[in-house]
Enzyme design. Structure first.
Site, PDB file in Angstrom:
ATOM      1  N   LYS A   2      -4.649  24.958  -2.487  1.00 16.14           N
ATOM      2  CA  LYS A   2      -3.869  25.604  -3.555  1.00 16.14           C
ATOM      3  C   LYS A   2      -3.103  24.548  -4.353  1.00 16.14           C
ATOM      4  O   LYS A   2      -3.023  23.384  -3.944  1.00 16.14           O
ATOM      5  CB  LYS A   2      -2.911  26.625  -2.940  1.00 16.14           C
ATOM      6  CG  LYS A   2      -1.868  26.022  -2.003  1.00 16.14           C
ATOM      7  CD  LYS A   2      -1.148  27.100  -1.188  1.00 16.14           C
ATOM      8  CE  LYS A   2      -0.131  26.484  -0.240  1.00 16.14           C
ATOM      9  NZ  LYS A   2       0.451  27.488   0.682  1.00 16.14           N
ATOM     10  N   TYR A  46      21.580   6.717 -18.690  1.00 16.25           N
ATOM     11  CA  TYR A  46      22.379   7.902 -19.047  1.00 16.25           C
ATOM     12  C   TYR A  46      23.589   8.047 -18.139  1.00 16.25           C
ATOM     13  O   TYR A  46      23.500   7.869 -16.922  1.00 16.25           O
ATOM     14  CB  TYR A  46      21.529   9.162 -18.918  1.00 16.25           C
ATOM     15  CG  TYR A  46      20.596   9.392 -20.080  1.00 16.25           C
ATOM     16  CD1 TYR A  46      21.091   9.542 -21.375  1.00 16.25           C
ATOM     17  CD2 TYR A  46      19.222   9.472 -19.873  1.00 16.25           C
ATOM     18  CE1 TYR A  46      20.225   9.767 -22.435  1.00 16.25           C
ATOM     19  CE2 TYR A  46      18.357   9.704 -20.930  1.00 16.25           C
ATOM     20  CZ  TYR A  46      18.865   9.849 -22.217  1.00 16.25           C
ATOM     21  OH  TYR A  46      18.015  10.069 -23.260  1.00 16.25           O
TER      22      TYR A  46
END
Ligand SMILES: *Cc1c(COP(=O)(O)O)cnc(C)c1O
Length: 378
Positions: A41, A261
């Site tokens: 999956k 940042y």
């Protein structure tokens, strides 16, 4: 998926099919005499369904599990003779598409059983399915009582070719957790209602730790791809996925300079940084910033003597960039275009995941779409 030229990419994912096959063989041995399937999956845990299914088939796997039917269609296209179960069950309206494709839903509610049986009746032939029992996780599956009522209804059961009776453990990663034994007992009570139907309960964690959970069919996922399935024990699996970021620029930062940042990290010495062109938009989690994640430089062939250098992440990971401290390496040892291993053989994916407060599953299944992809082995 579009193929991205390595020369244009900011990062690279390498899938080692020899490691994948070796992992399958190891898990299959542990599961024996039970059959060993493979959970593919989420695009084969990020590795690519079309990449992993042929390799697993080659290693002897014949039964595959996916979450949703769009993934199942890809499995059947890749390996037309495979058996492919849809773990998340059956949406109303999807019955004929699944039946046409030969996909096998894991029926997880009475409604799903009714719908699948009705479709089979219309089509005039019993349809293959798994019946999923909830044994205590409270996720998908019928309760014991629902199961007991259902199996007594021939107008439903006569139309079902029940190939598997399954459940899923909530706590198998935690060795010795009492819930696993409780779920196992409840599951076996349910199994008594479906005599002769093959049984399956084991994910990777259960497959790895005990033979009395594998029953007739094991269904490992994460361990195939080299991730940690069990807590607090050494991971016996081989890493399958290597993620590398490509250095787009190196630069010196003066002592006292703040990086990135939020100016979240201030340099305590004159520091040389290597910026890779990979960030959280590529699935390299921002939460792994400023935790001192050790990263290693994987040298290009010409400079293999640098292999083993540990590079610390600096400042916040941004959307498309991440910085690493390369001050302690000779200036000419790393530069633009070099590939830094973000996880792989030297840095376990689960270490990076821990730094980000998550699990290796999430890093693998969250690999972004901007990487060049390379397949080795197989
Ligand atoms: C995802 C999943 C698995 C595989 O689990 P791993 O921990 O990756 O081995 C097995 N069974 C079910 C029902 C699942 O949802």
């Amino acid at each position: 998926m579009d193929v991205i030229d390595e020369a244009l990419a900011g990062g690279r994912v390498t899938i080692d099919l020899d490691a994948l096959k070796a992992n399958y063989t190891h898990l299959a041995k542990l599961a024996a005499p039970a059959e060993c399937g493979a959970v593919v999956k989420a695009n084969g845990y990020g590795c690519g369904i079309e990449v992993v299914v042929p390799a697993l088939w080659d290693a002897g796997c014949r039964t595959f599990f996916v979450a949703v039917s769009s993934e199942g269609l890809r499995v059947m296209k890749t390996a037309p003779d495979a058996r492919c179960f849809i773990l998340n069950g059956l949406f109303t309206g999807a019955e004929n598409a699944l039946a046409d494709a030969g996909l096998i839903p894991c029926l997880g509610s009475v409604t799903q059983i009714e719908n699948w049986a009705a479709t089979a009746k219309q089509r005039g032939t019993p349809l293959p399915c798994a019946i999923h029992m909830d044994s205590g996780m409270n996720r998908l599956g019928l309760s014991y009582d629902e199961l007991a009522r259902t199996v007594e209804q021939p107008h439903l059961m006569d139309h079902l070719d029940v190939q598997l009776f399954m459940t899923h453990y909530a706590c198998a990663d935690d060795i010795g957790h009492p819930q696993t034994e409780a779920q196992r007992e409840r599951f076996l009570q349910g199994a008594d209602l479906l005599p002769g139907v093959p049984r399956s309960a084991a994910n990777s964690a259960a497959d790895l730790q005990a033979t009395d959970h594998t029953f007739d069919l094991a269904r490992p996922g994460i361990a195939l791809y080299g991730g940690e399935a069990l807590n607090d024990v050494d991971n016996p699996m081989r890493p399958v996925v290597t993620l590398e970021g490509r250095v787009v620029q190196t630069r010196w930062v003066e002592r006292g300079g703040a990086v990135g940042y939020g100016a979240s990290e201030t340099m305590t010495r004159r520091t040389r940084l290597a910026y890779v062109s990979t960030g959280y938009a590529d699935g390299y989690h921002r939460a792994a910033s400023n935790f001192g994640v050790p990263m290693r430089f994987v040298a290009p062939a010409a400079v293999t003597h640098y292999k083993g250098h540990t590079l610390k992440g600096v400042g916040r990971i941004s959307m498309d960039l991440a910085a690493f401290d390369v001050t302690d390496m000779p200036d000419d040892a790393i530069g633009e275009g070099d590939w830094i291993e973000l996880f792989g053989n030297n840095v376990p994916v689960d270490d990076v995941a821990r730094a980000a407060g998550t699990i290796g599953y999430e890093l693998l299944t969250g690999l972004g779409a901007r990487y060049a992809r390379k397949i080795i082995g197989g």
